[in-house]
Design a protein around this motif. Sequence first.
Motif, PDB file in Angstrom:
ATOM      1  N   LEU A  35       0.805  -1.142   0.105  1.00 11.17           N
ATOM      2  CA  LEU A  35      -0.019  -0.007   0.033  1.00 11.17           C
ATOM      3  C   LEU A  35       0.803   1.318  -0.055  1.00 11.17           C
ATOM      4  CD1 LEU A  35      -2.897  -0.641   2.370  1.00 11.17           C
ATOM      5  CD2 LEU A  35      -3.146   0.183   0.098  1.00 11.17           C
ATOM      6  N   ASP A  39      -2.709   5.360   1.898  1.00 14.63           N
ATOM      7  CA  ASP A  39      -3.815   4.554   1.849  1.00 14.63           C
ATOM      8  C   ASP A  39      -4.362   3.964   3.236  1.00 14.63           C
ATOM      9  OD1 ASP A  39      -4.117   5.162  -0.639  1.00 14.63           O
ATOM     10  OD2 ASP A  39      -3.017   3.265  -1.546  1.00 14.63           O
ATOM     11  N   ASP A 180     -11.595  -2.294  -2.712  1.00 17.24           N
ATOM     12  CA  ASP A 180     -11.207  -1.158  -1.672  1.00 17.24           C
ATOM     13  C   ASP A 180     -10.217  -0.186  -2.292  1.00 17.24           C
ATOM     14  OD1 ASP A 180     -12.677  -2.217   0.260  1.00 17.24           O
ATOM     15  OD2 ASP A 180     -11.009  -3.601   0.952  1.00 17.24           O
ATOM     16  N   HIS A 181      -9.063  -0.683  -2.837  1.00 22.52           N
ATOM     17  CA  HIS A 181      -7.879  -0.127  -3.483  1.00 22.52           C
ATOM     18  C   HIS A 181      -7.582  -0.123  -4.813  1.00 22.52           C
ATOM     19  CE1 HIS A 181      -6.813   0.378   0.792  1.00 22.52           C
ATOM     20  NE2 HIS A 181      -6.960  -0.879   1.087  1.00 22.52           N
ATOM     21  N   LEU A 185      -3.415  -2.618  -7.446  1.00 24.24           N
ATOM     22  CA  LEU A 185      -2.692  -3.220  -6.175  1.00 24.24           C
ATOM     23  C   LEU A 185      -3.218  -4.627  -6.016  1.00 24.24           C
ATOM     24  CD1 LEU A 185      -1.240  -2.868  -3.375  1.00 24.24           C
ATOM     25  CD2 LEU A 185      -3.676  -2.448  -2.329  1.00 24.24           C
TER      26      LEU A 185
END
Length: 340
Positions: A35, A39, A180-181, A185
């Motif tokens: 990350l 983040d 989520d990301h 990722l």
Amino acid sequence: MTVIERRVVVVVYAGAMALDITGPIEVFDTANRLLDPSDTPYRVDFVSADAPLVRTSSGVVVEAAPLEAGQGTIDTLLVPGGWSLPDALRDKELISWIGRTAARSRRVASVCGGAFLLAEAGLLDGRRATTHWAYSQAMACRYPGVTVDAEPIFVWDGPFVTSAGVSTGIDMALALVEADHGAALALETARFLVLFLKRHGGQSQYSAVLDAQLADHPPIRAAQEWILGNLHNPLSVAEIARHANMSQRNFARVFRREAGATPGQYVERTRIARARELLETTDLTINQIAGRCGFATPETFFRSFGRILGLTPKEYRHRFQVISPSGLIDRHHESDRSPL
């Protein structure tokens, strides 16, 4: 309010399957290490009615806090399966806790037989869900209010995500990371975990490996081997039965018993398995692949592929192609960050 971490609470019970637990949390841990500092990271907590030390079915011991420690805000509640599932289903305190805790969780995820615990708590009524293919019929019978789909590796319905069996919890966790990301990722996480393909949720549980497994019954095994060597040709049940030296009616009956599918279903799945392999590892055109896999027309190929995998051949290739004649394909730039 700014979220400073995404809290994942894993409910553990004696006899749960270790990989159902460790697979997803390794994904979250690896994502944390990759990350960007700005983040929001994951924080994983283990809770159990059997705290503090909980022995899984394989003997791996998980250190957990009591169920009461699961109070507070929860981003993801994770419920594993395991060989001790019948005992867990009879634990009214555990089922009640799962129901109450799910109500204050942003989303709820299960691995393999964990879907039974969600259904027992009444959380999946009126929803679509999946579980391990070997137990899907039992789940559908036990919980008629749940639409059980035995094919996908994971199913996302509202705040509930159910995954099929064991290793598919990893695929599900990667999908949660992507939600989520972002996809970059999730793919980077998959690469660091040496997961060459990040599988789409609609992908069938009956992977190419399972499709290629051969029956023990010699005539059926011979028929399967002949099918695998002749996928580029039209394959009628009558023709396959002749190669098994059986009557068509008896062949169809015995084949379904031994292979778990009708001859027609097996041929179609095997064609799709071969097509996936060619889409992943060659630069052949879609039409060329359709021909090599025995589809009469590209349109027939598109319909069959979409019905089984939920993707077009082009979409599948874009997501999963890893090798071409010129070497490794990498559409995503390498990060200069390292978990080491």
